[in-house]
Design an enzyme around this catalytic site. Structure first.
Site, PDB file in Angstrom:
ATOM      1  N   ASN A  47     -12.076  54.119   3.632  1.00 26.47           N
ATOM      2  CA  ASN A  47     -13.254  53.433   4.532  1.00 26.47           C
ATOM      3  C   ASN A  47     -12.749  53.971   6.001  1.00 26.47           C
ATOM      4  OD1 ASN A  47     -10.899  51.955   4.957  1.00 26.47           O
ATOM      5  ND2 ASN A  47     -11.975  50.095   5.123  1.00 26.47           N
ATOM      6  N   PRO A  48     -13.599  53.453   7.171  1.00 29.09           N
ATOM      7  CA  PRO A  48     -13.413  54.051   8.458  1.00 29.09           C
ATOM      8  C   PRO A  48     -12.023  53.687   8.865  1.00 29.09           C
ATOM      9  CG  PRO A  48     -15.345  53.217   8.142  1.00 29.09           C
ATOM     10  CD  PRO A  48     -14.960  52.853   6.967  1.00 29.09           C
ATOM     11  N   CYS A  49     -11.437  52.690   8.562  1.00 31.73           N
ATOM     12  CA  CYS A  49     -10.210  52.359   9.156  1.00 31.73           C
ATOM     13  C   CYS A  49      -8.898  52.832   8.519  1.00 31.73           C
ATOM     14  CB  CYS A  49     -10.068  50.926   9.790  1.00 31.73           C
ATOM     15  SG  CYS A  49     -11.168  50.429  10.911  1.00 31.73           S
ATOM     16  N   SER A  50      -9.378  53.304   7.221  1.00 34.28           N
ATOM     17  CA  SER A  50      -8.290  53.819   6.254  1.00 34.28           C
ATOM     18  C   SER A  50      -7.290  52.717   5.757  1.00 34.28           C
ATOM     19  CB  SER A  50      -7.371  54.774   7.091  1.00 34.28           C
ATOM     20  OG  SER A  50      -8.060  55.963   7.439  1.00 34.28           O
ATOM     21  N   GLU A  51      -7.673  51.477   5.751  1.00 29.68           N
ATOM     22  CA  GLU A  51      -6.849  50.280   5.014  1.00 29.68           C
ATOM     23  C   GLU A  51      -7.220  50.292   3.491  1.00 29.68           C
ATOM     24  OE1 GLU A  51      -9.172  49.545   7.262  1.00 29.68           O
ATOM     25  OE2 GLU A  51     -10.234  47.732   6.745  1.00 29.68           O
TER      26      GLU A  51
END
Length: 169
Positions: free
Chosen positions: A53-57
Site C-alpha cells: 500500500n502507499p505507506c508500505s505498512e
C-alpha cells in the site's frame, strides 16, 4: 563499442540519486527491494509479494486486504505522565480481537479478496503519536533512549497481539 539497442546510458549512482529524490519529493517512506521483501515473506510458498500500500505498512499476496488499526499513544499517559502499560496491553487485546471479528464481517471489493482475507486473516495493529509521546517524556526521537522506549512499546504491542492471537486460535 556502444550497445546498438541501448537508448540511453546512465550512471547507476545518478539513477539511484534520482530514485531517492523522487521518493523524498513524493513523501514515500523509501525504496523497496523486491528480493529482500520476498526473502522475508512469511507465506512465500503461496506466491510473491508484488506491491505494497502507499505507506508500505502492508505487503502481502495479491488480492488481499489488511484491516489496520492504530492506537493513540498519548491516550495511555496517566495523570503523572507515565505510560500505563496495563491499559495499553488491554487496549491491544481488545482492538486485536475486534479486528479478528471484523475480518469475517467486512465487505471486500472482490470475491477473491474476500476469500483470501478469510483464509489468511490479515490484520495490522499499530500506534500513532510516538513522536509526541517521546517529546512529552523529554526523549529525542533519534536518541538511544527514544529508540529503547519505542522498542519497549512495540514489544508490548507485539506480545499482546501474539498472546491474543494464540488465545483466539
Amino acid at each position: 563499442d556502444r550497445d546498438p539497442y541501448a537508448c540511453l546510458t546512465l550512471r547507476a549512482s545518478d539513477l539511484w540519486e534520482q530514485f531517492a529524490d523522487a521518493a523524498w519529493a513524493s513523501d514515500d517512506p523509501g525504496l523497496q527491494f523486491d528480493s529482500t521483501i520476498n526473502e522475508w515473506h512469511t507465506c512465500g510458498v503461496d506466491g510473491p509479494i508484488r506491491a505494497s500500500n502507499p505507506c508500505s505498512e502492508y505487503m502481502f499476496l495479491n488480492d488481499t486486504a489488511c484491516n489496520l488499526a492504530s492506537l493513540n499513544l498519548l491516550k495511555f499517559r496517566d495523570e503523572n505522565g507515565r505510560f500505563d502499560v496495563e491499559a495499553f496491553e488491554h487496549a491491544c487485546e481488545v482492538i486485536f480481537t475486534a479486528q479478528e471479528i471484523w475480518v469475517d464481517r467486512a465487505s471486500y471489493p472482490t470475491p477473491k479478496i474476500a476469500e483470501n482475507s478469510y483464509a489468511y486473516r490479515p490484520i495490522g495493529l499499530g500506534y500513532a503519536n510516538l513522536g509526541a509521546l517521546l517529546m512529552c517524556k523529554g526523549l529525542a526521537y533519534d536518541s538511544d533512549e527514544g529508540r529503547a522506549y519505542a522498542g519497549a512499546i512495540t514489544a508490548v504491542m507485539g506480545g499482546s497481539a501474539y498472546r491474543t492471537s494464540a488465545r483466539l486460535a
